[in-house]
Design a protein around this motif. Structure first.
Motif, PDB file in Angstrom:
ATOM      1  N   UNK A   7       0.832  -1.204   0.000  1.00  0.00           N
ATOM      2  CA  UNK A   7       0.000   0.000   0.000  1.00  0.00           C
ATOM      3  C   UNK A   7       0.867   1.254   0.000  1.00  0.00           C
ATOM      4  N   UNK A   8       1.981   1.234   0.724  1.00  0.00           N
ATOM      5  CA  UNK A   8       2.883   2.386   0.747  1.00  0.00           C
ATOM      6  C   UNK A   8       3.502   2.642  -0.610  1.00  0.00           C
ATOM      7  N   UNK A   9       3.907   1.570  -1.273  1.00  0.00           N
ATOM      8  CA  UNK A   9       4.482   1.713  -2.604  1.00  0.00           C
ATOM      9  C   UNK A   9       3.448   2.275  -3.576  1.00  0.00           C
ATOM     10  N   UNK A  10       2.216   1.777  -3.469  1.00  0.00           N
ATOM     11  CA  UNK A  10       1.153   2.258  -4.348  1.00  0.00           C
ATOM     12  C   UNK A  10       0.849   3.728  -4.069  1.00  0.00           C
ATOM     13  N   UNK A  11       0.813   4.105  -2.801  1.00  0.00           N
ATOM     14  CA  UNK A  11       0.553   5.502  -2.450  1.00  0.00           C
ATOM     15  C   UNK A  11       1.681   6.394  -2.969  1.00  0.00           C
ATOM     16  N   UNK A  12       2.913   5.900  -2.909  1.00  0.00           N
ATOM     17  CA  UNK A  12       4.042   6.658  -3.439  1.00  0.00           C
ATOM     18  C   UNK A  12       3.924   6.889  -4.929  1.00  0.00           C
ATOM     19  N   UNK A  13       3.515   5.863  -5.639  1.00  0.00           N
ATOM     20  CA  UNK A  13       3.333   6.015  -7.094  1.00  0.00           C
ATOM     21  C   UNK A  13       2.234   7.018  -7.403  1.00  0.00           C
ATOM     22  N   UNK A  50      -3.016  13.364 -17.032  1.00  0.00           N
ATOM     23  CA  UNK A  50      -4.222  13.019 -16.280  1.00  0.00           C
ATOM     24  C   UNK A  50      -4.612  11.555 -16.503  1.00  0.00           C
ATOM     25  N   UNK A  51      -4.462  11.086 -17.726  1.00  0.00           N
ATOM     26  CA  UNK A  51      -4.761   9.681 -18.012  1.00  0.00           C
ATOM     27  C   UNK A  51      -3.844   8.774 -17.202  1.00  0.00           C
ATOM     28  N   UNK A  52      -2.571   9.148 -17.089  1.00  0.00           N
ATOM     29  CA  UNK A  52      -1.645   8.385 -16.259  1.00  0.00           C
ATOM     30  C   UNK A  52      -2.078   8.380 -14.800  1.00  0.00           C
ATOM     31  N   UNK A  53      -2.573   9.508 -14.307  1.00  0.00           N
ATOM     32  CA  UNK A  53      -3.076   9.587 -12.944  1.00  0.00           C
ATOM     33  C   UNK A  53      -4.291   8.706 -12.717  1.00  0.00           C
ATOM     34  N   UNK A  54      -5.180   8.661 -13.704  1.00  0.00           N
ATOM     35  CA  UNK A  54      -6.368   7.798 -13.601  1.00  0.00           C
ATOM     36  C   UNK A  54      -5.949   6.338 -13.553  1.00  0.00           C
ATOM     37  N   UNK A  55      -5.030   5.958 -14.426  1.00  0.00           N
ATOM     38  CA  UNK A  55      -4.539   4.578 -14.445  1.00  0.00           C
ATOM     39  C   UNK A  55      -3.882   4.236 -13.113  1.00  0.00           C
ATOM     40  N   UNK A  56      -3.083   5.164 -12.577  1.00  0.00           N
ATOM     41  CA  UNK A  56      -2.419   4.928 -11.293  1.00  0.00           C
ATOM     42  C   UNK A  56      -3.448   4.777 -10.176  1.00  0.00           C
ATOM     43  N   UNK A  57      -4.496   5.588 -10.203  1.00  0.00           N
ATOM     44  CA  UNK A  57      -5.557   5.473  -9.197  1.00  0.00           C
ATOM     45  C   UNK A  57      -6.262   4.136  -9.261  1.00  0.00           C
ATOM     46  N   UNK A  58      -6.520   3.678 -10.468  1.00  0.00           N
ATOM     47  CA  UNK A  58      -7.161   2.359 -10.626  1.00  0.00           C
ATOM     48  C   UNK A  58      -6.246   1.251 -10.130  1.00  0.00           C
ATOM     49  N   UNK A  59      -4.967   1.373 -10.442  1.00  0.00           N
ATOM     50  CA  UNK A  59      -4.012   0.367  -9.985  1.00  0.00           C
ATOM     51  C   UNK A  59      -3.940   0.368  -8.469  1.00  0.00           C
ATOM     52  N   UNK A  60      -3.948   1.550  -7.865  1.00  0.00           N
ATOM     53  CA  UNK A  60      -3.897   1.663  -6.414  1.00  0.00           C
ATOM     54  C   UNK A  60      -5.120   1.015  -5.777  1.00  0.00           C
ATOM     55  N   UNK A  61      -6.297   1.256  -6.329  1.00  0.00           N
ATOM     56  CA  UNK A  61      -7.512   0.654  -5.794  1.00  0.00           C
ATOM     57  C   UNK A  61      -7.452  -0.866  -5.907  1.00  0.00           C
ATOM     58  N   UNK A  62      -6.971  -1.351  -7.024  1.00  0.00           N
ATOM     59  CA  UNK A  62      -6.844  -2.794  -7.221  1.00  0.00           C
ATOM     60  C   UNK A  62      -5.844  -3.399  -6.245  1.00  0.00           C
ATOM     61  N   UNK A  63      -4.714  -2.741  -6.059  1.00  0.00           N
ATOM     62  CA  UNK A  63      -3.690  -3.239  -5.130  1.00  0.00           C
ATOM     63  C   UNK A  63      -4.192  -3.223  -3.698  1.00  0.00           C
ATOM     64  N   UNK A  64      -4.937  -2.185  -3.333  1.00  0.00           N
ATOM     65  CA  UNK A  64      -5.489  -2.112  -1.973  1.00  0.00           C
ATOM     66  C   UNK A  64      -6.493  -3.230  -1.736  1.00  0.00           C
ATOM     67  N   UNK A  65      -7.337  -3.503  -2.713  1.00  0.00           N
ATOM     68  CA  UNK A  65      -8.320  -4.590  -2.571  1.00  0.00           C
ATOM     69  C   UNK A  65      -7.616  -5.937  -2.471  1.00  0.00           C
TER      70      UNK A  65
END
Length: 103
Positions: A7-13, A50-65
């Motif tokens: 989760x920390x790595x994902x938040x950093x990204x 912005x598209x990169x940010x959206x993709x990163x947000x989706x990846x973060x949500x997936x990693x958190x789940x």
């Protein structure tokens, strides 16, 4: 990898993409004022950021789940090893559930 580290790595990204997007937008906005012909390219770069940010947000949500599910599996295994009954994942306590809506 430990769920907290994941989760920390994902938040950093996510923070990296957010900061990069904001800084990039400011730079492009300044450049667009000086060079009017650069506006289409600047807009394309901002949209890409912005598209990169959206993709990163989706990846973060997936990693958190995924981390939440793995932690639940480990907790269930630990309870089973102690001889305790493991509640099903859908069992949610609702005592003290006070909201302004009806169920």
């Amino acid at each position: 990898m430990h769920p907290v580290a994941l989760a920390g790595a994902a938040a950093g990204r996510l923070a990296h993409y957010a900061i990069s997007g904001v800084v990039g937008a400011l730079i492009i906005k300044g450049a667009a004022k000086r060079l009017p012909e650069a506006k289409p390219a600047a807009r394309k770069a901002v949209v890409g950021g912005l598209a990169g940010g959206i993709v990163a947000g989706r990846w973060l949500a997936s990693a958190a789940e995924e981390a939440r599910l793995k932690a639940g599996d480990v907790l269930a295994e630990a309870r089973t090893s102690l001889g305790e009954e493991v509640p099903p994942p859908s069992a949610v306590a609702t005592e003290g559930h006070e909201h302004d809506h009806e169920h």
